[in-house]
Design a protein around this motif. Structure first.
Motif, PDB file in Angstrom:
ATOM      1  N   GLN A 181      42.503  24.024  48.377  1.00 49.27           N
ATOM      2  CA  GLN A 181      43.250  24.969  47.556  1.00 49.27           C
ATOM      3  C   GLN A 181      42.647  25.060  46.160  1.00 49.27           C
ATOM      4  O   GLN A 181      42.592  26.149  45.556  1.00 49.27           O
ATOM      5  N   LYS A 182      42.166  23.931  45.643  1.00 47.82           N
ATOM      6  CA  LYS A 182      41.518  23.944  44.330  1.00 47.82           C
ATOM      7  C   LYS A 182      40.255  24.813  44.373  1.00 47.82           C
ATOM      8  O   LYS A 182      39.938  25.535  43.432  1.00 47.82           O
ATOM      9  N   ILE A 183      39.525  24.694  45.495  1.00 49.54           N
ATOM     10  CA  ILE A 183      38.320  25.522  45.652  1.00 49.54           C
ATOM     11  C   ILE A 183      38.707  26.999  45.670  1.00 49.54           C
ATOM     12  O   ILE A 183      38.073  27.836  45.017  1.00 49.54           O
ATOM     13  N   ALA A 184      39.760  27.309  46.434  1.00 41.13           N
ATOM     14  CA  ALA A 184      40.224  28.697  46.522  1.00 41.13           C
ATOM     15  C   ALA A 184      40.660  29.211  45.155  1.00 41.13           C
ATOM     16  O   ALA A 184      40.369  30.362  44.787  1.00 41.13           O
ATOM     17  N   ASP A 185      41.382  28.357  44.403  1.00 38.90           N
ATOM     18  CA  ASP A 185      41.826  28.760  43.066  1.00 38.90           C
ATOM     19  C   ASP A 185      40.637  29.012  42.141  1.00 38.90           C
ATOM     20  O   ASP A 185      40.645  29.957  41.329  1.00 38.90           O
ATOM     21  N   ALA A 186      39.633  28.134  42.250  1.00 41.45           N
ATOM     22  CA  ALA A 186      38.451  28.297  41.405  1.00 41.45           C
ATOM     23  C   ALA A 186      37.716  29.596  41.752  1.00 41.45           C
ATOM     24  O   ALA A 186      37.245  30.328  40.873  1.00 41.45           O
ATOM     25  N   LEU A 187      37.610  29.886  43.054  1.00 42.19           N
ATOM     26  CA  LEU A 187      36.972  31.134  43.484  1.00 42.19           C
ATOM     27  C   LEU A 187      37.753  32.345  42.980  1.00 42.19           C
ATOM     28  O   LEU A 187      37.177  33.350  42.558  1.00 42.19           O
ATOM     29  N   SER A 188      39.085  32.237  43.037  1.00 39.52           N
ATOM     30  CA  SER A 188      39.930  33.322  42.561  1.00 39.52           C
ATOM     31  C   SER A 188      39.694  33.567  41.073  1.00 39.52           C
ATOM     32  O   SER A 188      39.603  34.720  40.617  1.00 39.52           O
ATOM     33  N   ALA A 189      39.586  32.478  40.321  1.00 44.12           N
ATOM     34  CA  ALA A 189      39.335  32.599  38.886  1.00 44.12           C
ATOM     35  C   ALA A 189      37.991  33.272  38.624  1.00 44.12           C
ATOM     36  O   ALA A 189      37.849  34.094  37.708  1.00 44.12           O
ATOM     37  N   ARG A 190      36.983  32.911  39.431  1.00 45.14           N
ATOM     38  CA  ARG A 190      35.661  33.531  39.278  1.00 45.14           C
ATOM     39  C   ARG A 190      35.724  35.030  39.569  1.00 45.14           C
ATOM     40  O   ARG A 190      35.117  35.854  38.866  1.00 45.14           O
ATOM     41  N   VAL A 191      36.476  35.385  40.622  1.00 44.26           N
ATOM     42  CA  VAL A 191      36.620  36.805  40.981  1.00 44.26           C
ATOM     43  C   VAL A 191      37.294  37.577  39.852  1.00 44.26           C
ATOM     44  O   VAL A 191      36.859  38.673  39.463  1.00 44.26           O
ATOM     45  N   GLU A 192      38.388  36.993  39.331  1.00 44.41           N
ATOM     46  CA  GLU A 192      39.109  37.661  38.253  1.00 44.41           C
ATOM     47  C   GLU A 192      38.236  37.819  37.012  1.00 44.41           C
ATOM     48  O   GLU A 192      38.248  38.859  36.339  1.00 44.41           O
ATOM     49  N   ALA A 193      37.456  36.759  36.705  1.00 42.83           N
ATOM     50  CA  ALA A 193      36.577  36.822  35.542  1.00 42.83           C
ATOM     51  C   ALA A 193      35.510  37.898  35.732  1.00 42.83           C
ATOM     52  O   ALA A 193      35.172  38.652  34.797  1.00 42.83           O
ATOM     53  N   ASP A 194      34.969  37.970  36.958  1.00 42.99           N
ATOM     54  CA  ASP A 194      33.941  38.966  37.242  1.00 42.99           C
ATOM     55  C   ASP A 194      34.506  40.378  37.130  1.00 42.99           C
ATOM     56  O   ASP A 194      33.856  41.283  36.586  1.00 42.99           O
ATOM     57  N   ARG A 195      35.736  40.566  37.633  1.00 41.43           N
ATOM     58  CA  ARG A 195      36.377  41.875  37.557  1.00 41.43           C
ATOM     59  C   ARG A 195      36.634  42.276  36.106  1.00 41.43           C
ATOM     60  O   ARG A 195      36.457  43.442  35.724  1.00 41.43           O
ATOM     61  N   LYS A 196      37.042  41.289  35.310  1.00 43.86           N
ATOM     62  CA  LYS A 196      37.314  41.578  33.896  1.00 43.86           C
ATOM     63  C   LYS A 196      36.034  42.000  33.188  1.00 43.86           C
ATOM     64  O   LYS A 196      36.014  42.954  32.392  1.00 43.86           O
ATOM     65  N   ASP A 197      34.936  41.278  33.488  1.00 37.25           N
ATOM     66  CA  ASP A 197      33.652  41.639  32.875  1.00 37.25           C
ATOM     67  C   ASP A 197      33.240  43.046  33.291  1.00 37.25           C
ATOM     68  O   ASP A 197      32.722  43.834  32.486  1.00 37.25           O
ATOM     69  N   GLN A 198      33.487  43.375  34.567  1.00 40.41           N
ATOM     70  CA  GLN A 198      33.122  44.696  35.071  1.00 40.41           C
ATOM     71  C   GLN A 198      33.940  45.793  34.388  1.00 40.41           C
ATOM     72  O   GLN A 198      33.419  46.836  34.008  1.00 40.41           O
ATOM     73  N   ASP A 199      35.245  45.513  34.219  1.00 40.57           N
ATOM     74  CA  ASP A 199      36.113  46.485  33.538  1.00 40.57           C
ATOM     75  C   ASP A 199      35.680  46.704  32.099  1.00 40.57           C
ATOM     76  O   ASP A 199      35.681  47.834  31.597  1.00 40.57           O
ATOM     77  N   ASP A 200      35.305  45.606  31.434  1.00 43.47           N
ATOM     78  CA  ASP A 200      34.848  45.727  30.040  1.00 43.47           C
ATOM     79  C   ASP A 200      33.589  46.569  29.958  1.00 43.47           C
ATOM     80  O   ASP A 200      33.422  47.396  29.046  1.00 43.47           O
ATOM     81  N   ASP A 201      32.670  46.365  30.927  1.00 36.91           N
ATOM     82  CA  ASP A 201      31.428  47.140  30.930  1.00 36.91           C
ATOM     83  C   ASP A 201      31.712  48.623  31.148  1.00 36.91           C
ATOM     84  O   ASP A 201      31.119  49.501  30.517  1.00 36.91           O
TER      85      ASP A 201
END
Length: 391
Positions: free
Chosen positions: A359-379
């Motif tokens: 679950q920790k791995i899944a949470d970490a992956l989720s955080a990475r996805v959210e961070a990537d999406r945020k960077d994409q939105d900013d761009d």
């Protein structure tokens, strides 16, 4: 002088000079029993006799006379009447009985024990510095003794050991080595004979008593299996005793990884006679391998300190093996079989730990996805702003 008995169908009631009423009744053994208490009214006494008769009919009646035996005497008798217990278990129970049960409860009649009394006894153990783990072991022994008194010997109506959580040891989380650390520890053993011992114990999830009882015939390096059928016990007096595994499930055949086969092959060639019944791991002088001798000859404390895992116990190797097996995706049934457990409880602990890690791995992956999406939105926002015409 007491009044004449008032007879009824079951038992009888008589009025005492004090004005209270006393009951008497025949027990299943034919002997007449006198009630342990007296009653303010004849109706109360009659009701008590009716209840006793109903208990006898249902098989739930407990003999107050038998309940007068002291807990200490009954517990010693209980222990003596269990010939199937392993010597090490008897030794442990005797220690708990003498050290922790006898001082607080040994002189109390079995029939007088109450849940409140048991709760106070346990609280006193903890207040006097007894560890939670040891108190839990003492409580489980007391519960087992009184379970026999209640369900088999019919001495008490129910077991007074009803304290929620008192049987839990709450042991501290033990360290788990990585695969590379297991091999490093094996290489750090001061005596080369123990390199294979470390690897086999870990990757086959063996107990100390199981690995030290292995014979040459128990290892099949072509099939990559190890068979567990005995355990070696070191008793408090120093005697070494071969006995059956800890439980029925302890008799098992375990697969071993091919990566440790070369180390086992070298060990058998260098240190083990060719006879099938030769022990695989022995002391320097050819006798049974004792825990203290192993720790001294292997320089265990120095090795774990140099590795930065000070406080590592030998049993943590089995814990590491169980954890690695669980992380491989093994099912509950497979884990139970590998660990040698009859119940699901221990295996579930490792599965739960694996789920938490997953679950920790899944949470970490989720955080990475959210961070990537945020960077994409900013761009995208920046690009949109650049395209807006000015002036």
């Amino acid at each position: 002088m007491a009044n004449k008995d008032n007879h009824r169908r079951f038992g009888n009631i008589r009025k005492l000079p004090s004005g209270r009423f006393q009951i008497r009744y025949p027990a299943p053994d034919g002997q007449l029993r006198t009630g342990e208490t007296t009653y303010a009214t004849k109706t109360d006494a009659d009701r008590a006799l009716t209840l006793i008769e109903a208990q006898m009919i249902a098989g739930d009646w407990t003999d107050p006379e038998r309940g007068k035996i002291l807990l200490g005497d009954y517990a010693r008798k209980w222990l003596k009447e269990r010939p199937g217990l392993r010597p090490k278990t008897i030794e442990g129970y005797t220690y708990l009985l003498n050290r922790h049960l006898m001082p607080g409860l040994g002189a109390v009649s079995v029939g007088k024990l109450s849940t409140q009394m048991v709760r106070s006894w346990r609280a006193n153990l903890l207040a006097n510095g007894v560890s939670v783990s040891t108190a839990a072991k003492a409580y489980r022994l007391l519960r087992a003794v009184l379970m026999t008194a209640a369900e088999e010997d019919k001495m008490i109506p129910r077991n007074p050991c009803r304290i929620r959580g008192a049987d839990n040891e709450h042991t501290a989380e033990r360290p788990v080595l990585t695969v590379s650390q297991v091999f490093e520890l094996a290489d750090r053993m001061a005596d080369e004979r123990f390199r294979a011992l470390i690897l086999l114990t870990t990757f086959a999830s063996l107990r100390w008593g199981e690995v030290t009882a292995l014979r040459r015939s128990d290892l099949d390096l072509k099939a990559r299996t190890v068979r567990v059928r005995e355990q070696l016990l070191e008793l408090e007096g120093g005697a070494m005793v071969l006995g059956p595994p800890k439980s029925r499930a302890g008799r098992r055949t375990i697969g071993i990884p091919s990566a440790i086969v070369p180390a086992l092959t070298d060990h058998l060639a260098a240190y083990v006679d060719s006879a099938d019944d030769t022990f695989v791991f022995l002391g320097k002088k050819g006798g049974f391998l004792r825990g203290n001798n192993f720790r001294r000859d292997a320089k265990w404390a120095d090795a774990v300190k140099e590795m930065g895992v000070k406080g590592l116990h030998f049993h943590d190797l089995r814990h590491t093996g169980n954890t690695l097996a669980s992380q491989s995706g093994a099912s509950l049934a497979d884990l139970k079989a590998r660990m040698g457990h009859d119940s699901d409880r221990a295996a579930l602990i490792y599965q739960h730990a694996t789920k938490e890690a997953d679950q920790k791995i899944a949470d970490a992956l989720s955080a990475r996805v959210e961070a990537d999406r945020k960077d994409q939105d900013d761009d995208d926002d920046g690009l949109a702003g650049a395209l807006v015409p000015t002036g």
